[in-house]
Design an enzyme around this catalytic site. Structure first.
Site, short mmCIF file in Angstrom:
data_model
loop_
_atom_site.label_atom_id
_atom_site.label_comp_id
_atom_site.label_asym_id
_atom_site.label_seq_id
_atom_site.Cartn_x
_atom_site.Cartn_y
_atom_site.Cartn_z
N ASP A 151 0.84 -1.21 0.00
CA ASP A 151 0.00 0.00 0.00
C ASP A 151 0.88 1.26 0.00
O ASP A 151 0.56 2.26 -0.64
CB ASP A 151 -0.93 0.00 1.22
CG ASP A 151 -1.78 -1.26 1.26
OD1 ASP A 151 -2.27 -1.67 0.20
OD2 ASP A 151 -1.95 -1.83 2.35
N HIS A 179 -5.38 -3.60 5.53
CA HIS A 179 -5.01 -3.90 4.14
C HIS A 179 -6.20 -4.47 3.38
O HIS A 179 -6.23 -5.65 3.05
CB HIS A 179 -3.82 -4.87 4.09
CG HIS A 179 -3.45 -5.25 2.69
ND1 HIS A 179 -2.92 -4.35 1.79
CD2 HIS A 179 -3.60 -6.42 2.01
CE1 HIS A 179 -2.75 -4.95 0.63
NE2 HIS A 179 -3.15 -6.21 0.72
P1 NAD Z 1 -0.32 -18.43 -5.30
O1 NAD Z 1 -1.52 -19.30 -5.39
O2 NAD Z 1 0.41 -18.11 -6.54
O3 NAD Z 1 0.71 -19.04 -4.27
C1 NAD Z 1 0.34 -19.49 -3.01
C2 NAD Z 1 1.26 -20.63 -2.63
O4 NAD Z 1 0.87 -21.08 -1.32
C3 NAD Z 1 1.16 -21.85 -3.55
O5 NAD Z 1 2.43 -22.22 -4.04
C4 NAD Z 1 0.56 -22.94 -2.68
O6 NAD Z 1 0.99 -24.24 -2.98
C5 NAD Z 1 1.05 -22.47 -1.30
N1 NAD Z 1 0.32 -23.07 -0.19
C6 NAD Z 1 -1.01 -23.33 -0.09
N2 NAD Z 1 -1.27 -23.93 1.10
C7 NAD Z 1 -0.08 -24.04 1.75
C8 NAD Z 1 0.28 -24.56 3.01
N3 NAD Z 1 -0.61 -25.11 3.83
N4 NAD Z 1 1.59 -24.52 3.34
C9 NAD Z 1 2.50 -23.97 2.51
N5 NAD Z 1 2.21 -23.46 1.31
C10 NAD Z 1 0.93 -23.50 0.94
O7 NAD Z 1 -0.79 -17.07 -4.58
P2 NAD Z 1 0.02 -15.68 -4.50
O8 NAD Z 1 -0.34 -14.83 -5.65
O9 NAD Z 1 1.45 -15.96 -4.21
O10 NAD Z 1 -0.68 -15.02 -3.20
C11 NAD Z 1 -0.51 -15.59 -1.94
C12 NAD Z 1 -1.30 -14.83 -0.89
O11 NAD Z 1 -0.79 -13.49 -0.73
C13 NAD Z 1 -2.78 -14.64 -1.24
O12 NAD Z 1 -3.56 -14.87 -0.09
C14 NAD Z 1 -2.87 -13.19 -1.66
O13 NAD Z 1 -4.16 -12.65 -1.48
C15 NAD Z 1 -1.87 -12.56 -0.72
N6 NAD Z 1 -1.37 -11.23 -1.11
C16 NAD Z 1 -1.17 -10.34 -0.12
C17 NAD Z 1 -0.66 -9.08 -0.41
C18 NAD Z 1 -0.41 -8.09 0.68
O14 NAD Z 1 -0.23 -6.91 0.38
N7 NAD Z 1 -0.32 -8.47 1.94
C19 NAD Z 1 -0.39 -8.73 -1.75
C20 NAD Z 1 -0.61 -9.67 -2.74
C21 NAD Z 1 -1.11 -10.94 -2.41
C1 LMR Z 2 -3.01 -6.45 -3.14
O1 LMR Z 2 -3.23 -5.43 -2.48
O2 LMR Z 2 -2.59 -6.40 -4.31
C2 LMR Z 2 -3.20 -7.79 -2.51
O3 LMR Z 2 -3.83 -7.69 -1.27
C3 LMR Z 2 -3.86 -8.79 -3.40
C4 LMR Z 2 -5.29 -8.50 -3.67
O4 LMR Z 2 -6.12 -9.39 -3.43
O5 LMR Z 2 -5.62 -7.42 -4.13
#
Ligand code: NAD
Ligand code: LMR
Length: 330
Positions: A151, A179
């Site tokens: 953010d 967030h």
């Molecule tokens: P993705 O699906 O590409 O990757 C997630 C990974 O987690 C996969 O490789 C999967 O196998 C693994 N996984 C699932 N269950 C698991 C477990 N029990 N133990 C270990 N690994 C496990 O998803 P992504 O795009 O990498 O996003 C991941 C998370 O981050 C999502 O929840 C997304 O919303 C979040 N996110 C948060 C922010 C933020 O600003 N905080 C920003 C972007 C995404």
């Molecule tokens: C973001 O801010 O990009 C992440 O929290 C992923 C989402 O779900 O938007």
């Protein structure tokens, strides 16, 4: 010696984040854990000629235990991402138990580690983590962080035309609250150097920071949410934590923390009525040394944004706490 672990290392965020950590000269050991594909990701990264000794684990053969043992900093991007039309809260059903179970592992195998949670919905997954650590008797509020850096990165980028900075990261903009959507509150009045945002551009700018995630979800059209910008932001925060634990002082980053138990936290908890909140946190060798209250003297527009923020945040926090205190029946 610094050991970092990434849980969810094979995913869209996990892979580029692991790459950045492997290339970081401040990391001596890097452990990757995922339910799939960690051997391949680990073999690939292991050919990079950098300091960090890398190892990768799947759940079999006590993989989580081996990944976490001796770890100083654990970063968790495990869990499903959004598709168009979903809110972050729609991810709760799947991601709540993923985060709960991984944090149970942390409580057992690396209870002193700094825990950085990326998995959404952050407003609920961080309270889940706190409750799991509390139940295990190892909760230290100074060591648990919700990663809200994306953010901040977005705010720095989107105001560039008003900040006049060639390098947008040189604009310091506190983004507080939580967030997701309206819980994300950019405090442009507190930017340094100060910004000159035309009145007719203000609402659109705030909206873009609050809903920047949706922009990426829509553009990816079903293939997930922000991964590369998140890996950049997650690395920026992890590097700040690592530098602080290695003794560097004066490091301040906004992050979502449990206010009681951190110096200065009670004042913000009283002002906002919530116990978890993202604000400027000074990092030290033991984690969050103090929080800075940036809410005093905000504009009337920002006060309104903060009201909407805390209303939404309260429900998200309660939902996370309730998930652990009153577990859903199977
Ligand atoms: P993705 O699906 O590409 O990757 C997630 C990974 O987690 C996969 O490789 C999967 O196998 C693994 N996984 C699932 N269950 C698991 C477990 N029990 N133990 C270990 N690994 C496990 O998803 P992504 O795009 O990498 O996003 C991941 C998370 O981050 C999502 O929840 C997304 O919303 C979040 N996110 C948060 C922010 C933020 O600003 N905080 C920003 C972007 C995404
Ligand atoms: C973001 O801010 O990009 C992440 O929290 C992923 C989402 O779900 O938007």
């Amino acid at each position: 010696m610094v050991k970092a672990a990434v849980l969810g290392a094979s995913g869209g965020i996990g892979q580029p984040l692991s790459l950045l950590l492997k290339a970081c000269p401040l990391v001596d050991e890097l452990a990757l854990y995922d339910v799939v594909n960690t051997p391949g990701v680990t073999a690939d990264l292991s050919h990079i000629s950098s300091v960090a000794k890398i190892s990768g684990y799947l759940p079999k053969d006590d993989g989580l235990k081996h990944a976490l043992t001796g770890t100083d900093v654990v970063i968790i991007p495990a869990g499903i991402p959004r598709k168009p039309g979903m809110t972050r809260d729609d991810l709760f059903k799947v991601n709540a138990s993923i985060v709960r179970d991984l944090v149970k592992g942390i409580a057992e195998f690396s209870p002193k580690a700094f825990v950085l949670i990326i998995s959404n919905p952050v407003n609920s997954t961080v309270p889940i983590a706190a409750e799991v650590l509390k139940a295990a008797g190892v909760f230290d509020p100074k060591r648990l962080f919700g990663v809200t850096t994306l953010d901040v990165v977005r705010a720095e980028t989107f105001v560039q035309e008003y900040s006049g900075q060639k390098d947008p990261s040189k604009a310091q903009i506190p983004v507080v609250g939580g967030h997701s959507g309206e819980t994300i509150v950019p405090l442009f009045s507190k930017a340094s150097p100060s910004l000159n945002i035309p009145a007719d551009k203000y609402d659109a700018l705030v909206n873009r920071v609050q809903f920047g995630g949706d922009e990426v979800v829509k553009a990816k059209d079903g293939a997930g949410s922000a991964t590369l910008s998140m890996a950049f932001a997650g690395y920026r925060f992890a590097e700040a934590v690592i530098k602080a634990l290695r003794g560097e002082t004066g490091i301040v980053e906004p992050t979502f923390v449990y206010l009681p138990g951190i110096a200065g936290g009670d004042e913000i908890a009283k002002a906002t009525g919530v116990e978890f909140f993202s604000t400027l946190v000074t990092l030290g060798a033991n984690g969050a040394e103090k929080v800075t209250n940036v809410l005093a003297g905000v504009t009337d527009q920002e006060k309104k944004l903060l009201e909407a923020c805390t209303k939404g945040l309260k429900g998200n926090i309660e939902k996370g706490i309730d998930f652990i205190k009153n577990p859903p029946q199977k």
